[in-house]
Design a protein around this motif. Sequence first.
Motif, PDB file in Angstrom:
ATOM      1  N   UNK A   1      -2.238   7.663   3.071  1.00 12.93           N
ATOM      2  CA  UNK A   1      -3.437   8.082   3.787  1.00 12.93           C
ATOM      3  C   UNK A   1      -3.068   8.396   5.232  1.00 12.93           C
ATOM      4  N   UNK A   2      -3.599   9.459   5.760  1.00 13.72           N
ATOM      5  CA  UNK A   2      -3.287   9.852   7.127  1.00 13.72           C
ATOM      6  C   UNK A   2      -2.051  10.728   7.230  1.00 13.72           C
ATOM      7  N   UNK A   3      -1.456  11.098   6.092  1.00 17.63           N
ATOM      8  CA  UNK A   3      -0.313  11.989   6.095  1.00 17.63           C
ATOM      9  C   UNK A   3       1.038  11.326   6.321  1.00 17.63           C
ATOM     10  N   UNK A   4       1.063  10.013   6.486  1.00 19.98           N
ATOM     11  CA  UNK A   4       2.350   9.328   6.663  1.00 19.98           C
ATOM     12  C   UNK A   4       3.114   9.341   5.348  1.00 19.98           C
ATOM     13  N   UNK A   5       4.427   9.405   5.467  1.00 24.17           N
ATOM     14  CA  UNK A   5       5.274   9.387   4.279  1.00 24.17           C
ATOM     15  C   UNK A   5       5.906   8.018   4.124  1.00 24.17           C
ATOM     16  N   UNK A   6       5.987   7.580   2.885  1.00 24.45           N
ATOM     17  CA  UNK A   6       6.624   6.302   2.575  1.00 24.45           C
ATOM     18  C   UNK A   6       7.771   6.590   1.614  1.00 24.45           C
ATOM     19  N   UNK A   7       8.955   6.092   1.937  1.00 27.18           N
ATOM     20  CA  UNK A   7      10.148   6.325   1.116  1.00 27.18           C
ATOM     21  C   UNK A   7      10.504   5.046   0.373  1.00 27.18           C
ATOM     22  N   UNK A   8      10.819   5.212  -0.895  1.00 28.99           N
ATOM     23  CA  UNK A   8      11.250   4.091  -1.739  1.00 28.99           C
ATOM     24  C   UNK A   8      12.643   4.412  -2.263  1.00 28.99           C
ATOM     25  N   UNK A   9      13.596   3.562  -1.959  1.00 33.05           N
ATOM     26  CA  UNK A   9      14.963   3.790  -2.406  1.00 33.05           C
ATOM     27  C   UNK A   9      15.185   3.372  -3.851  1.00 33.05           C
ATOM     28  N   UNK A  10      14.237   2.633  -4.415  1.00 28.42           N
ATOM     29  CA  UNK A  10      14.306   2.228  -5.825  1.00 28.42           C
ATOM     30  C   UNK A  10      12.889   2.246  -6.389  1.00 28.42           C
ATOM     31  N   UNK A  11      12.746   2.540  -7.682  1.00 28.41           N
ATOM     32  CA  UNK A  11      11.416   2.586  -8.278  1.00 28.41           C
ATOM     33  C   UNK A  11      10.628   1.284  -8.111  1.00 28.41           C
ATOM     34  N   UNK A  12      11.327   0.154  -8.102  1.00 24.85           N
ATOM     35  CA  UNK A  12      10.623  -1.129  -7.982  1.00 24.85           C
ATOM     36  C   UNK A  12       9.883  -1.267  -6.654  1.00 24.85           C
ATOM     37  N   UNK A  13      10.410  -0.667  -5.602  1.00 20.34           N
ATOM     38  CA  UNK A  13       9.705  -0.691  -4.320  1.00 20.34           C
ATOM     39  C   UNK A  13       8.365   0.015  -4.410  1.00 20.34           C
ATOM     40  N   UNK A  14       8.354   1.134  -5.112  1.00 21.70           N
ATOM     41  CA  UNK A  14       7.107   1.867  -5.349  1.00 21.70           C
ATOM     42  C   UNK A  14       6.138   1.017  -6.166  1.00 21.70           C
ATOM     43  N   UNK A  15       6.635   0.418  -7.240  1.00 26.06           N
ATOM     44  CA  UNK A  15       5.798  -0.422  -8.097  1.00 26.06           C
ATOM     45  C   UNK A  15       5.255  -1.606  -7.297  1.00 26.06           C
ATOM     46  N   UNK A  16       6.085  -2.214  -6.463  1.00 26.09           N
ATOM     47  CA  UNK A  16       5.647  -3.332  -5.617  1.00 26.09           C
ATOM     48  C   UNK A  16       4.484  -2.917  -4.719  1.00 26.09           C
ATOM     49  N   UNK A  17       4.630  -1.771  -4.045  1.00 26.96           N
ATOM     50  CA  UNK A  17       3.586  -1.328  -3.118  1.00 26.96           C
ATOM     51  C   UNK A  17       2.293  -0.973  -3.831  1.00 26.96           C
ATOM     52  N   UNK A  18       2.394  -0.273  -4.949  1.00 24.95           N
ATOM     53  CA  UNK A  18       1.180   0.052  -5.705  1.00 24.95           C
ATOM     54  C   UNK A  18       0.468  -1.239  -6.105  1.00 24.95           C
ATOM     55  N   UNK A  19       1.223  -2.198  -6.587  1.00 30.07           N
ATOM     56  CA  UNK A  19       0.639  -3.446  -7.068  1.00 30.07           C
ATOM     57  C   UNK A  19      -0.032  -4.229  -5.949  1.00 30.07           C
ATOM     58  N   UNK A  20       0.682  -4.463  -4.864  1.00 27.46           N
ATOM     59  CA  UNK A  20       0.123  -5.291  -3.799  1.00 27.46           C
ATOM     60  C   UNK A  20      -1.031  -4.588  -3.095  1.00 27.46           C
ATOM     61  N   UNK A  21      -1.034  -3.261  -3.097  1.00 27.58           N
ATOM     62  CA  UNK A  21      -2.135  -2.539  -2.445  1.00 27.58           C
ATOM     63  C   UNK A  21      -3.475  -2.839  -3.110  1.00 27.58           C
ATOM     64  N   UNK A  22      -3.475  -3.079  -4.389  1.00 26.72           N
ATOM     65  CA  UNK A  22      -4.727  -3.357  -5.106  1.00 26.72           C
ATOM     66  C   UNK A  22      -5.276  -4.727  -4.710  1.00 26.72           C
ATOM     67  N   UNK A  23      -4.377  -5.660  -4.426  1.00 29.90           N
ATOM     68  CA  UNK A  23      -4.781  -6.976  -3.936  1.00 29.90           C
ATOM     69  C   UNK A  23      -5.324  -6.851  -2.515  1.00 29.90           C
ATOM     70  N   UNK A  24      -4.565  -6.170  -1.643  1.00 30.23           N
ATOM     71  CA  UNK A  24      -4.990  -6.007  -0.251  1.00 30.23           C
ATOM     72  C   UNK A  24      -6.287  -5.218  -0.134  1.00 30.23           C
ATOM     73  N   UNK A  25      -6.508  -4.283  -1.034  1.00 30.76           N
ATOM     74  CA  UNK A  25      -7.738  -3.483  -0.999  1.00 30.76           C
ATOM     75  C   UNK A  25      -8.961  -4.306  -1.390  1.00 30.76           C
ATOM     76  N   UNK A  26      -8.728  -5.441  -2.033  1.00 32.61           N
ATOM     77  CA  UNK A  26      -9.838  -6.315  -2.399  1.00 32.61           C
ATOM     78  C   UNK A  26     -10.468  -6.020  -3.740  1.00 32.61           C
ATOM     79  N   UNK A  27      -9.773  -5.301  -4.613  1.00 33.87           N
ATOM     80  CA  UNK A  27     -10.357  -4.974  -5.911  1.00 33.87           C
ATOM     81  C   UNK A  27      -9.720  -5.753  -7.067  1.00 33.87           C
TER      82      UNK A  27
END
Length: 167
Positions: free
Chosen positions: A111-137
Amino acid sequence: IVINQLIGRPGRSLVDDARFLALAEMAWADSYVAMMDGKYHYMFWRPVTAIRNADSDGNDATTPELQWEPMTETPAHPEYPCGHCASAGAVGAVIENEFGAGAPPLVVEMEGGRLRRYDAPQGYVDDVSISRLYAGVHYRFSVEAGRKTGVDIGKVAAQRYFTPLAK
C-alpha cells in the motif's frame, strides 16, 4: 501475483512455466476449498465480534470494547482458518519445490506504492500470514493453522501432480 514474476526466466522452457503455473494455481484452489470447508465447519467468530461481545463469552474477566475496529474490513465469513495464510502457504510451498534454494527474489508492491523484497518464498508467506493478525481479522491460532494447511497442500500437490517428465 507473485508467481507471474517467476515465469519466463532464463533456462526455463514454456512447458516448465506452464506446468509451474498450473501447479501453483491448483494448489491455491485446493487451499481455498480446504479453508472454506474449515470456516463453515468451525463457524468461529471474528475478533471484531469477540471483542465487542466480550460480555457474552462466558469469561467474567473480559469486558466488551464496543468501539473497537480492525485495521481492514472484516470478511463476511467465519474466521477459522486464515484463508490468505493458506493460499500464500500453498503457493510458497510450490515455489520452494520448483526453485529450491535458488528461488529468485519476490517483489510485492505494498500500500502506498512501496516495494517489499523477499529473498525466499517463506518470507513472503510469513508477511502475508502475520498481516492478517495485525489487521485484526484473525487470531494467531488461525493464522498458524491456515499457513500449515496451505504449506501441506502445496507440498502434496508438488509431490504428486504435474511432475516433470524425465529428459
